[in-house]
Write an enzyme that holds these catalytic residues in place. Structure first.
Site: not given
Ligand SMILES: C=C1C[C@]23C[C@H]1CC[C@H]2[C@]1(C)CCC[C@@](C)(C(=O)O)[C@H]1[C@@H]3C(=O)O
Ligand SMILES: O=C(O)CCC(=O)C(=O)O
Ligand SMILES: [Fe+2]
Length: 373
Positions: A237, A291, A301
């Site tokens: 994160d 993670h 979920r």
């Molecule tokens: C600042 C953020 C960007 C994301 C949401 C928050 C914290 C976690 C990031 C995220 C979940 C990390 C994995 C990729 C991402 C694109 C996602 O799957 O949502 C990320 C989020 C985002 O950029 O919107």
């Molecule tokens: O859904 C989850 O258990 C993890 C989601 C997550 O890592 C995130 O939104 O940054």
């Molecule tokens: Fe996360």
């Protein structure tokens, strides 16, 4: 050289992720398929034994400080119970999450997240990324603790009413209360982290008193090919602290000692992990942990993630006690605004975000105020 811009090349015409339609189909568009070396294996991941830390003794409890410090040096994840958050509020937030995500797509798209912004509804980020699309829908809300005194809910209700109409005011009030409770708990955890790092209980608490945080509702529809897709890809994160409430389905996995391990749901427990920005604040003492979230073919979920973030223009710099000859600065000064913008516009957050961001700052001259070492 970090291939940053490539992550945001203009993808082909946006695919629409309509879970109601896609979730039942035998075949799924290739953009949702992940390469074999990143997709989950069918054998159930063994459980990561994270401590269930009892907060009933308050944040001053020496055992709590020890357990949190130990978890943060190991993998950065722990679970808290007796955290003081009303179970009825948790249940209501999940009920409203269900109510929102089971709406018709056109209704959800009235809150559509705009390019480069962190708030709003996103269905699998089609149009934002070209491949390895996450199998999920999200609704992200902004919570500003500074305005909480004025709007009592950090502006959450006003946002939902503005985007979706007066009938969503109740949703907004529930999520607003949820966020202010999460903000309160985050500050308690910041006291514990400050004590465990030896910089005192007040340091990080004060830093986050005024926070400008992100509340994200994750909805993972069932997927008929759960071993070739991911609900959320591998990442750390970029934020400071994440407090996550997951339902009883399971799917959160942490990479510890090179192996993916599952974090089993515990009714009433909240999963806590530190993020990249806190890793920088601790001068690398505590690690932001890799993670992901896997999906399944049977049931949907949901997880509610509160991402604690500092005020946009506050400079992220570790306290002097954590910087010395043996522990030189691990990361340059930066503002959360710059890191958020980097992940929204230039780089898909993964397991190297902070390194990529650090070299991006140098290359693009986003220099924060000079160091005052
Ligand atoms: C600042 C953020 C960007 C994301 C949401 C928050 C914290 C976690 C990031 C995220 C979940 C990390 C994995 C990729 C991402 C694109 C996602 O799957 O949502 C990320 C989020 C985002 O950029 O919107
Ligand atoms: O859904 C989850 O258990 C993890 C989601 C997550 O890592 C995130 O939104 O940054
Ligand atoms: Fe996360």
């Amino acid at each position: 050289m970090v291939e940053v811009e490539a992550a945001h090349q203009q993808p082909p015409p946006a695919l629409v992720f309509d879970a109601a339609r896609l979730s039942g189909q035998a075949d799924i568009p290739q953009q949702f398929l992940w390469p074999a070396d990143e997709s989950p294996t069918p054998d159930a991941a063994e459980e990561l034994p994270v401590p269930l830390i009892d907060l009933s003794g308050g944040a001053a409890d020496a055992e709590v400080v020890r357990q949190v410090g130990e978890a943060c040096q190991l993998h950065g994840f722990f679970q808290v119970v007796n955290h003081g958050i009303d179970p009825a509020l948790l249940a209501e937030a999940h009920r409203f999450t269900d109510a929102f995500f089971t709406l018709p797509l056109a209704e959800k798209q009235r809150a559509q997240r705009r390019q480069g912004e962190s708030c709003g509804y996103a269905s699998s980020f089609t149009g934002r990324f070209a491949s390895k699309l996450p199998w999920k829908e999200t609704l992200s809300l902004r919570y500003c603790s500074a305005s909480a005194s004025a709007a009592a809910d950090g502006g959450v209700a006003a946002y939902l009413v503005e985007k979706l109409g007066e009938e969503y005011r109740r949703h907004g009030e529930v999520y607003g209360r949820y966020c202010s409770e999460m903000s309160r708990l985050s500050l308690e955890i910041m006291e514990v982290l400050g004590a465990s790092l030896g910089v005192g209980r007040a340091h990080f608490r004060r830093f986050f008193e005024g926070n400008d945080s992100i509340m994200r509702l994750n909805y993972y529809p069932p997927c008929q090919r759960p071993y070739e897709t991911l609900g959320t890809g591998p990442h750390c994160d970029p934020t400071s602290l994440t407090i996550l409430h997951q339902d009883d389905v399971g799917g959160l996995q942490v990479c510890a000692a090179g192996r993916w391990r599952s974090i089993r749901p515990h009714a009433g427990a909240l999963v806590v992990n530190i993020g990249d920005t806190f890793m920088a604040l601790s001068n690398g003492r505590y690690r932001s942990c890799l993670h992901r979230a896997v999906v399944n073919s049977r049931v949907a979920r949901r997880s509610l993630a509160f991402f604690l973030c500092p005020e946009m223009d506050k400079v992220v710099r570790p306290p002097g006690e954590l910087v010395d000859a043996r522990n030189p600065r691990a990361y340059p000064d930066f503002t959360w605004r710059a890191l958020l913008d980097f992940t929204m516009r230039h780089y898909r957050a993964d397991m190297r975000t902070l390194e990529a961001f650090s070299s991006w700052i140098v290359r693009h001259g986003h220099h924060a105020p000079p160091l005052n070492l």
